[in-house]
Structure formats: structure tokens, C-alpha cells
Design a protein around this motif. Structure first.
Motif, PDB file in Angstrom:
ATOM      1  N   GLN A 164       0.829  -1.213   0.000  1.00 35.40           N
ATOM      2  CA  GLN A 164       0.000   0.000   0.000  1.00 35.40           C
ATOM      3  C   GLN A 164       0.862   1.261   0.000  1.00 35.40           C
ATOM      4  OE1 GLN A 164      -2.597  -0.316   3.425  1.00 35.40           O
ATOM      5  NE2 GLN A 164      -3.190  -2.407   2.896  1.00 35.40           N
ATOM      6  N   SER A 165       1.895   1.267   0.841  1.00 33.01           N
ATOM      7  CA  SER A 165       2.667   2.499   1.048  1.00 33.01           C
ATOM      8  C   SER A 165       3.755   2.740   0.019  1.00 33.01           C
ATOM      9  CB  SER A 165       3.286   2.476   2.453  1.00 33.01           C
ATOM     10  OG  SER A 165       2.309   2.773   3.424  1.00 33.01           O
ATOM     11  N   THR A 166       4.062   1.756  -0.785  1.00 34.97           N
ATOM     12  CA  THR A 166       5.093   1.955  -1.808  1.00 34.97           C
ATOM     13  C   THR A 166       4.766   3.158  -2.689  1.00 34.97           C
ATOM     14  OG1 THR A 166       5.943  -0.306  -1.898  1.00 34.97           O
ATOM     15  CG2 THR A 166       6.024   0.952  -3.956  1.00 34.97           C
ATOM     16  N   TRP A 167       3.506   3.430  -2.868  1.00 36.32           N
ATOM     17  CA  TRP A 167       3.072   4.476  -3.799  1.00 36.32           C
ATOM     18  C   TRP A 167       2.941   5.840  -3.145  1.00 36.32           C
ATOM     19  CZ3 TRP A 167       3.390   2.817  -8.610  1.00 36.32           C
ATOM     20  CH2 TRP A 167       3.343   1.431  -8.821  1.00 36.32           C
ATOM     21  N   PHE A 168       3.343   5.951  -1.879  1.00 33.47           N
ATOM     22  CA  PHE A 168       3.228   7.238  -1.193  1.00 33.47           C
ATOM     23  C   PHE A 168       4.410   8.138  -1.573  1.00 33.47           C
ATOM     24  CE2 PHE A 168       3.312  10.457   1.985  1.00 33.47           C
ATOM     25  CZ  PHE A 168       2.027  10.600   2.451  1.00 33.47           C
ATOM     26  N   VAL A 169       4.425   8.538  -2.831  1.00 29.37           N
ATOM     27  CA  VAL A 169       5.424   9.496  -3.323  1.00 29.37           C
ATOM     28  C   VAL A 169       4.680  10.479  -4.229  1.00 29.37           C
ATOM     29  CG1 VAL A 169       7.701   9.792  -4.358  1.00 29.37           C
ATOM     30  CG2 VAL A 169       7.111   7.607  -3.319  1.00 29.37           C
ATOM     31  N   PRO A 170       3.700  11.201  -3.715  1.00 24.83           N
ATOM     32  CA  PRO A 170       2.859  12.031  -4.576  1.00 24.83           C
ATOM     33  C   PRO A 170       3.608  13.142  -5.283  1.00 24.83           C
ATOM     34  CG  PRO A 170       2.459  12.527  -2.265  1.00 24.83           C
ATOM     35  CD  PRO A 170       3.304  11.307  -2.298  1.00 24.83           C
ATOM     36  N   HIS A 171       4.749  13.517  -4.748  1.00 26.50           N
ATOM     37  CA  HIS A 171       5.499  14.645  -5.308  1.00 26.50           C
ATOM     38  C   HIS A 171       6.498  14.242  -6.386  1.00 26.50           C
ATOM     39  CE1 HIS A 171       7.944  12.860  -2.187  1.00 26.50           C
ATOM     40  NE2 HIS A 171       9.011  13.504  -2.628  1.00 26.50           N
TER      41      HIS A 171
ATOM     42  N   GLN B 196       2.653  -3.127 -12.258  1.00 23.38           N
ATOM     43  CA  GLN B 196       2.646  -3.502 -10.850  1.00 23.38           C
ATOM     44  C   GLN B 196       1.413  -2.937 -10.139  1.00 23.38           C
ATOM     45  OE1 GLN B 196       6.400  -3.260  -8.787  1.00 23.38           O
ATOM     46  NE2 GLN B 196       5.443  -2.595  -6.875  1.00 23.38           N
ATOM     47  N   LEU B 197       1.099  -1.667 -10.391  1.00 25.54           N
ATOM     48  CA  LEU B 197      -0.051  -1.054  -9.743  1.00 25.54           C
ATOM     49  C   LEU B 197      -1.350  -1.669 -10.229  1.00 25.54           C
ATOM     50  CD1 LEU B 197      -1.068   1.095  -7.788  1.00 25.54           C
ATOM     51  CD2 LEU B 197      -1.007   2.751  -9.664  1.00 25.54           C
ATOM     52  N   ASN B 198      -1.428  -1.955 -11.500  1.00 23.07           N
ATOM     53  CA  ASN B 198      -2.641  -2.570 -12.054  1.00 23.07           C
ATOM     54  C   ASN B 198      -2.882  -3.948 -11.455  1.00 23.07           C
ATOM     55  OD1 ASN B 198      -4.841  -2.112 -13.885  1.00 23.07           O
ATOM     56  ND2 ASN B 198      -3.973  -3.678 -15.228  1.00 23.07           N
ATOM     57  N   THR B 199      -1.816  -4.696 -11.259  1.00 26.71           N
ATOM     58  CA  THR B 199      -1.932  -6.013 -10.629  1.00 26.71           C
ATOM     59  C   THR B 199      -2.432  -5.878  -9.195  1.00 26.71           C
ATOM     60  OG1 THR B 199      -0.176  -6.960 -12.004  1.00 26.71           O
ATOM     61  CG2 THR B 199      -0.666  -8.079  -9.932  1.00 26.71           C
ATOM     62  N   GLN B 200      -1.936  -4.871  -8.499  1.00 30.79           N
ATOM     63  CA  GLN B 200      -2.401  -4.642  -7.126  1.00 30.79           C
ATOM     64  C   GLN B 200      -3.897  -4.345  -7.094  1.00 30.79           C
ATOM     65  OE1 GLN B 200       1.597  -2.254  -5.883  1.00 30.79           O
ATOM     66  NE2 GLN B 200      -0.016  -2.217  -4.339  1.00 30.79           N
ATOM     67  N   PHE B 201      -4.373  -3.560  -8.047  1.00 33.81           N
ATOM     68  CA  PHE B 201      -5.800  -3.259  -8.090  1.00 33.81           C
ATOM     69  C   PHE B 201      -6.623  -4.510  -8.367  1.00 33.81           C
ATOM     70  CE2 PHE B 201      -4.985   1.296  -8.115  1.00 33.81           C
ATOM     71  CZ  PHE B 201      -6.128   1.783  -7.491  1.00 33.81           C
TER      72      PHE B 201
END
Length: 777
Positions: free
Chosen positions: A569-576, A594-599
Motif C-alpha cells: 500500500q505504502s510503496t506508492w506514497f510518493v505524490p510529489h 505492478q499497480l494494475n496487478t495490485q488493483f
């Protein structure tokens, strides 16, 4: 379908939803099963379903008889113990009091109308709970009605901002009385030192203390003033419980009671009543409350989709204005607990003695960058302005910008400096224009040793748990912290990523104000997130102080280096810096895959960790790769926009909305942690199709255009802050199947991307989206 929901649906059955449209309403008359047919204007307040998610509600959230951000938050309590699982819980059929304060780490002043006879006079202090039935209950924003079976009393509640207003009709010929529970457990607090005195034939006053909690380290006093329309015959204190029984005369068939509160003095509580409620017209107060809520809800008007979708939308919007509470009196006096000794502060006032802004009690702004930053900043800029001023008042008093203040004091709830993106966003949007250098210096102090960033959750006496010194020295916060456990949420990987994002937002303010060296310094710090990324695995991982990765790789291990989340979940916490994150992952294509697979995996269990926040630790739910029931990964569908695949953002957003944010019942709603309106706000933004990945912190902030679920959305712009009158989003060929955006026109001009600037919106105009069901059309 439960009976309450059936009743509520019948109430608006046959009405074509839309403002100003007349229809036939089937309304239950008060206290009767008689059905009346009447012609009425459909008002937005009637579309709100306050009982949403009340099986999962927490103390500070559900408040029916309350004004927006009101000091008084009056509602029935069916559970009275604990911050979680307390307050109004739909499945509990017993009312244990009607209390006036449902706030972050604050409670108090619970009352209960009772019928007294010789048999129960001695036992009433401990035996006064009453059954009730949802069939005789009516709830809407600003109003709550229930019938107490035990005393055969019809109870109606409403309020002004600082005064609770009660109307009781005792149907049995027994001695009328009101029990004041001024001591004991109530929500998250132990209430002590409750006192009540009779100050006149029709008047009472008193005080109580919210004892310290693990989150709020200092006691908080509540003062109150009471007026009744019937004489007080006697006031009796019970020595065992410390609570009070108020015997009333029998000269009134209908008992009215006004209860004003203050955090500063009984005198100011009385002044609050004089300022806000100097009459006894109960129905007028209900109408005024409806008017206020209608105005707030009416800032966004939606058309199209289903009746249920529109009702859920306005319920979400109502939630976005719930939970955070005013603490200053009408004259601007407020409690300051930031120093060694309590003092009464004074807000600046205008020529009429009205405070220039309100002061607030609020949970942390943790996750607000994706929710109220955007919603308040666009639709309610005056609220964002007030909150920035309030946060700065705490800084002036105590020397620190707070994360989540309670009772006029710091709580150090959650982590980092979550107020930074909020305040920077307000400045970048032109909402806050004064004292920018002062705000910058306050936030800069917050991000350095001695500021709030270095304190982990509820760390009151030390500054070691946040690991800031390691972040500055070695570029990341280790897990575990070598010095040991000092607070909650000492999750090094999450802390590193959070600090990095917040440093980026502060760098934007430094750049705006011309602090070149500071800009470069904080911008460099914002790249520290890279030090927690494991290139071999493609996941963020907690790292020990010696540089080694902590433990065996398991991206689904919950709260092991990750705050209220797991590594996936937190791997993607790089909004900037999502482009930088994608580079670490091997390029945008790999990141997208990778994100699509997670969804796809998350979809199998509904995109959330169960139906409530406390289920996140469940062995099954804690291993979900994306959780839309909590803040750390609530932005993930919009990441596809930044990676060049807006179609996937549209695809998954629609699925998340349908699965997570479309229910309309007491047992569903937000499926997780509805932290004072953050989930409601997120739901609103996803449904209107506007999002801000950076939290609106860059120059002329950018909105990413999403897939609206309505045919038309009209945002009324506040003329005190913005030039335009309204901004309209229209969709063509929109449906459940047609969720892809085929063509975009801004003010009749085609645009090539799915981004729009803040300036484009606040100048007024229209955005037209042509929708389709395939990408090839």
C-alpha cells in the motif's frame, strides 16, 4: 432492507431529484403514524442520510443536532465507553444519554429526561437507560428525534453553534426530571469533578473536567449554562455517582431546555447563549439549522445518475463538514493549554466584537492532502482560511504548529507535519495572503529539530520516536528506532516517505517567497524516499540503522515499518515524484503493470481492509495491496494519471466508487477509518472528477480530471475569494458503462490533456467531457 431505510426512502419517494422542484412528500407527522400529503420544495438537507455507517461510527464523528463545525455536537449516545465503538451505534437499541460534545478527545455534558416516582428516585442515578425504536426516530442534519420507551418521552434535539436546544414531551403523568451525568466514562474520556448549581428558578450552571487521555495529556474543563422554560423545583446530588437530578415543576406540558457551553468560563457560556439563542422558538432554530446546512451543501449541485447516488453524494459532502469543532466563544475567548499553565486567550475581533476567525479542535490533517485540501480549498475557502489562522494561533501560543490539537493543547496525534501541505495549499490557491513569511518560518521550524515533525504519535515527553535526526543524518528513519519505543506509529519507512513529501511542499513555499537556499535544501530532503526503496524487489522496505533491510521481504506485512498500512500500500506514497518512483521501478510500464496487478488483487475483497478500521489487523484483510478504507493508499487510482494511463485511473476509480462509496445504510459507507470527514471528502472528489495528487501545493495548483458519475456538477465559487461565479462540469453520454473520457473541452476549447489549473477553475467557466465505453472510439 432495514425498516429505517425503508422509512427514509418513503419520505422522499416520488420526488424527481433536483433543486427547486416541487413534489408530493409523504411525511410522518411528529409523534404520530398519520401520513400527511403536502407540497414542499426538495431541500438538499433532506437528501442526507445521517445514519450512514453508524454501525461503525466512532465517538467524534456522528453528530446529528449540530451546525457545521459547531462547538455543540448534540446527539443520542447508545454506547458510552471508548473512542471507538461509542457514541451513536445503530445496532444498539438503548439510549444512555444525550451529550453535547462529540469531539476529538473531548466529551461531556450528558443529560437524560426521566420520569420519577417513589420507587425509582434512589436508583435513577445508575438505572436510567431507555430502549428506543428506529421506527419512531427522525434524523437529519441539525435535528434528531427519538422516543424513550421507559419514560414515555418524546425527545427532540437541535442546536446553534454553541447552544444545544432540547424539547421534551412527557406523555405519562409522572414527576418530570432531568438527569445530568457529569461524572464517569463518556466516549474517549473520563469525566470528573462535575458540579451543578441552581442559579435561579429557571437557571442552572456548572462545570466538568475531561481528564487527560493517552492522546490529550492535560485536563480540559467544560463550563455550561442552562435555562429551562419550567421552574426547577429541586437539585439533588447523588453522593455515589456525583451526578445530579433536576426535579421540574408540572406547569408545562412541553419542557424546553437550552444548554450553552464554553471552554473558558460559565460567564462566557452564558454570553454564548445570549449571543446565539435569546428566544424559545424551537422550530425556528431547526429552520435556521436547515438553512445553514442547505447553504453549505448547495455549494455543489449535482444532476443525473440515480436517486441513491445523489443522496449518497450529499451524505458524503455532509461528512466532509463533520468532526472538527469550534472551541472559541462567541466573543473570541478560547482555551490555551499550550503553556505550563492554563490561560484564556483572546482572538482578534472586528469593530462589532466578532472574532476575525474561529479557533478549532481537530484530529490530525494526516491524509488531508488528498481530501479536504482540495474540497475545502475549492468549495469552502473561508473554512480553509480560518483553519490556517487557527493553526497559526496555536503556534503563537505554544511555539509549534500542531498536527491535531484538542482542548487548546497539542496531542501529537499521528506523524510528521501534516499541517504543512494544508497551509501551503491555502497559500498557493490565494486563499491566505497575509503573513506569508511568518507562516513559512513557523513551518520551517516545524520541519527541523524542536518542531513537531520529530515527534511520533502521542509522544508528549520526548522527541525521539519520529527519528528525525536519522532522516537528516543518514537520509531515512530506521526501523526500529534504536533508542526504543516512545510513541505510536514509529514506522520508519512510512515516516521517511511522509517527511519527504512534506519537505517537498515546504520547498514550494520557500520558492514562492524567494528563499532559494531553503528551497534547494528541502527539495533535496524530499528525495529521501529513495533510500527506503528496495530496487531488487520493487517495493518500499523498512531499513535498520546499519543500512540493512529489516527482516525478510514481505510487502504485505502490516504495520512493520509502515504506518497503518503494509509495504504494498505504502510503496506508492510518493505524490510529489511519481516519475522518480517509476524510474526506480524500472520505468513507467513496469510501474503501471505492478499497480494494475495490485488493483486486480484488491478488487477481490472490495478494495478495503474489511468494513471498519479495527479490521485492518485481521489476518485476511491486512494483506490487501490497496486499502481505500484508510489514508495511506487512498490516492492510488489517480497515480495512473501521472504515469500516462488516465484510462486506468478512470476504470479503477469507477470500480472503487461502486464498491466502497456507494452504499446507503447503517452497516456500510466508508469501510474503514472515516477520520473526521476525510473519506467523505475523498468520495465527493472522486464522484465529481477532480483530484490533486500534490495536495494543491505547487504554484497555480493542478487538478487531475477524473471520471464524474453525474451528468452535471455545478460548483458555486465563493466571491470573497474567487473571481468566477461558478464552475460547471458536464458529461455527455455518461453512464455506468461509459466511464472513459473521449474528449475534453474547457470553455468550448479542446484541450489535449486531463489536467486543469486552479486559476482556470476559479475564474469560472465550464468543462465538458464526452464519455465512451471503449478506448478505441
Amino acid at each position: 432492507m432495514n425498516k429505517t431505510k425503508i422509512k427514509y426512502l418513503k419520505k422522499i419517494k416520488g420526488i424527481f431529484l433536483g433543486l427547486g422542484i416541487f413534489g408530493l412528500l409523504l411525511l410522518n407527522s411528529c409523534g404520530s403514524s398519520e401520513i400527511k400529503e403536502t407540497t414542499a420544495v426538495v431541500e438538499l438537507v433532506d437528501l442526507v442520510y445521517p445514519l450512514l455507517d453508524t454501525e461503525n461510527s466512532r465517538w467524534f464523528f456522528f453528530s446529528s443536532a449540530s451546525r457545521p463545525f459547531g462547538m455543540v455536537n448534540l446527539s443520542p449516545d447508545t454506547q458510552v465507553g471508548g473512542a471507538w465503538g461509542s457514541g451513536y451505534r445503530y445496532k444498539t437499541d438503548t439510549i444512555k444519554g444525550f451529550s453535547h460534545i462529540h469531539a476529538w478527545q473531548l466529551s461531556g455534558l450528558s443529560v437524560m429526561p426521566v420520569a420519577i416516582n417513589n420507587d425509582n428516585r434512589k436508583t435513577i442515578y445508575t438505572d436510567f437507560y431507555s430502549k428506543f425504536n428506529h421506527e419512531t426516530e427522525e434524523v437529519s442534519p441539525g435535528y434528531h428525534q427519538v422516543f424513550l420507551d421507559r419514560s414515555q418521552t418524546k425527545v427532540e434535539l437541535t442546536s446553534t453553534k454553541r447552544v444545544g436546544f432540547h424539547r421534551y414531551n412527557f406523555l405519562e403523568e409522572k414527576q418530570k426530571a432531568i438527569l445530568f451525568s457529569l461524572n464517569g466514562k463518556l466516549g474517549p474520556c473520563i469525566i470528573t469533578d462535575g458540579k451543578l448549581i441552581k442559579t435561579g428558578d429557571y437557571e442552572l450552571s456548572g462545570e466538568l473536567v475531561n481528564a487527560p487521555t493517552i492522546r490529550r495529556p492535560k485536563p480540559t474543563k467544560v463550563f455550561f449554562s442552562v435555562q429551562l422554560n419550567t421552574k426547577v423545583k429541586a437539585v439533588t446530588k447523588d453522593t455515589e455517582t456525583g451526578n445530579y437530578l433536576i426535579d421540574l415543576s408540572d406547569d408545562k406540558a412541553e419542557v424546553l431546555m437550552k444548554v450553552a457551553i464554553s471552554y473558558t468560563s460559565v460567564k462566557n457560556a452564558s454570553e454564548n447563549m445570549k449571543a446565539e439563542l435569546d428566544h424559545w422558538d424551537f422550530d425556528t432554530v431547526i429552520k435556521e439549522s436547515r438553512t445553514e446546512w442547505n447553504e453549505m451543501l448547495g455549494r455543489i449541485k449535482v444532476e443525473g445518475n440515480s436517486e441513491t447516488a445523489q443522496r449518497r453524494f450529499y451524505t458524503d459532502l455532509w461528512h466532509g463538514l463533520q468532526g472538527r469543532r469550534t472551541i472559541n466563544d462567541a466573543n473570541g475567548a478560547y482555551p490555551d493549554n499550550t503553556g505550563d499553565a492554563f490561560r484564556i486567550g483572546q482572538l482578534p475581533v472586528d469593530a462589532n466584537g466578532k472574532p476575525l476567525f474561529n479557533h478549532y479542535n481537530t484530529d490530525a490533517f494526516w491524509g488531508a492532502q488528498w481530501t479536504i485540501n482540495t474540497l475545502w480549498g475549492l468549495v469552502y475557502p473561508e473554512i480553509m482560511d480560518e483553519f490556517v489562522n487557527s493553526l497559526m494561533q496555536y503556534y503563537k501560543d505554544g511555539g509549534i504548529v500542531p498536527r491535531g490539537p484538542s482542548g487548546g493543547n497539542y496531542t501529537y496525534v499521528m506523524t510528521g507535519s501534516s499541517a504543512t501541505p494544508f497551509m501551503v495549499s491555502a497559500i498557493q490557491k490565494g486563499i491566505v495572503t497575509d503573513n506569508l513569511e511568518g507562516i513559512y518560518q513557523a513551518l520551517k521550524k516545524t520541519h527541523m529539530p524542536g518542531g513537531i515533525m520529530e515527534k511520533a504519535g502521542y509522544e508528549h515527553k520526548t522527541s525521539l520516536g519520529g527519528g528525525l535526526k536519522y532522516y537528516l543524518e543518514i537520509g531515512y528513519v530506521p526501523y526500529p528506532i534504536p533508542e526504543g519505543k516512545f510513541g505510536h506509529h514509529q514506522d520508519g519507512a512510512s515516516l521517511t516517505m511522509e517527511y519527504a513529501y512534506q519537505d517537498f511542499t515546504l520547498a514550494q513555499l520557500a520558492k514562492k517567497l524567494g528563499h532559494k537556499e531553503d528551497y534547494e535544501y528541502f527539495l533535496k530532503r524530499s528525495t529521501n524516499y529513495k533510500n527506503t526503496f528496495d530496487t531488487a524487489s520493487g517495493w518500499m522496505r523498512p531499513r535498520e540503522v546499519n543500512g540493512k533491510w529489516h527482516g525478510d521481504l514481505d510487502p504485505y506485512m502490516y504495520e512493520t515499518g509502515f504506518n497503518e498500512s503494509n509495504g504494498a500500500q505504502s510503496t506508492w506514497f510518493v505524490p510529489h515524484d511519481l516519475a522518480g518512483l517509476a524510474d526506480l521501478m524500472g520505468g513507467k510500464e513496469k510501474a503501471i503493470a505492478q499497480l494494475n496487478t495490485q488493483f486486480k488483487t484488491a478488487e477481490k475483497i472490495g478494495f478495503t481492509s474489511g468494513s471498519s478500521h479495527d479490521r485492518e489487523l485481521h489476518p485476511e484483510y491486512r494483506r490487501i495491496p490497496i486499502n481505500y478504507g484508510n489514508q495511506p493508499s487512498m490516492q492510488t487510482a489517480q497515480i495512473f494519471n501521472q504515469l500516462g494511463r488516465p484510462d486506468l485511473a478512470q476504470f479503477w476509480t469507477r470500480k472503487v466508487v461502486k464498491s466502497v462509496f456507494s452504499g446507503l445504510g447503517p452497516n456500510t459507507g466508508f469501510n474503514g477509518d472515516e477520520d473526521q470527514g476525510l473519506m467523505g471528502s475523498l468520495s465527493v472528489l472522486l464522484k465529481v472528477g477532480l483530484f490533486q495528487m500534490n495536495g494543491g501545493t505547487e504554484k497555480n495548483p493542478e487538478y487531475q480530471i477524473g471520471s464524474p458519475i453525474f451528468d452535471k456538477v455545478t460548483v458555486q465559487l465563493n466571491p470573497d475569494y474567487y473571481k468566477g461565479k461558478e464552475f460547471v462540469i458536464e458529461t455527455k453520454n455518461n453512464s455506468e458503462e461509459n466511464f472513459y473520457i473521449k474528449d475534453v473541452k474547457l470553455n468550448n476549447q479542446s484541450i489535449d490533456n486531463l489536467n486543469i489549473s486552479h486559476e482556470d477553475i476559479i475564474n469560472g467557466g465550464s468543462l465538458v467531457l464526452e464519455m465512451t465505453n471503449t478506448l478505441s472510439e
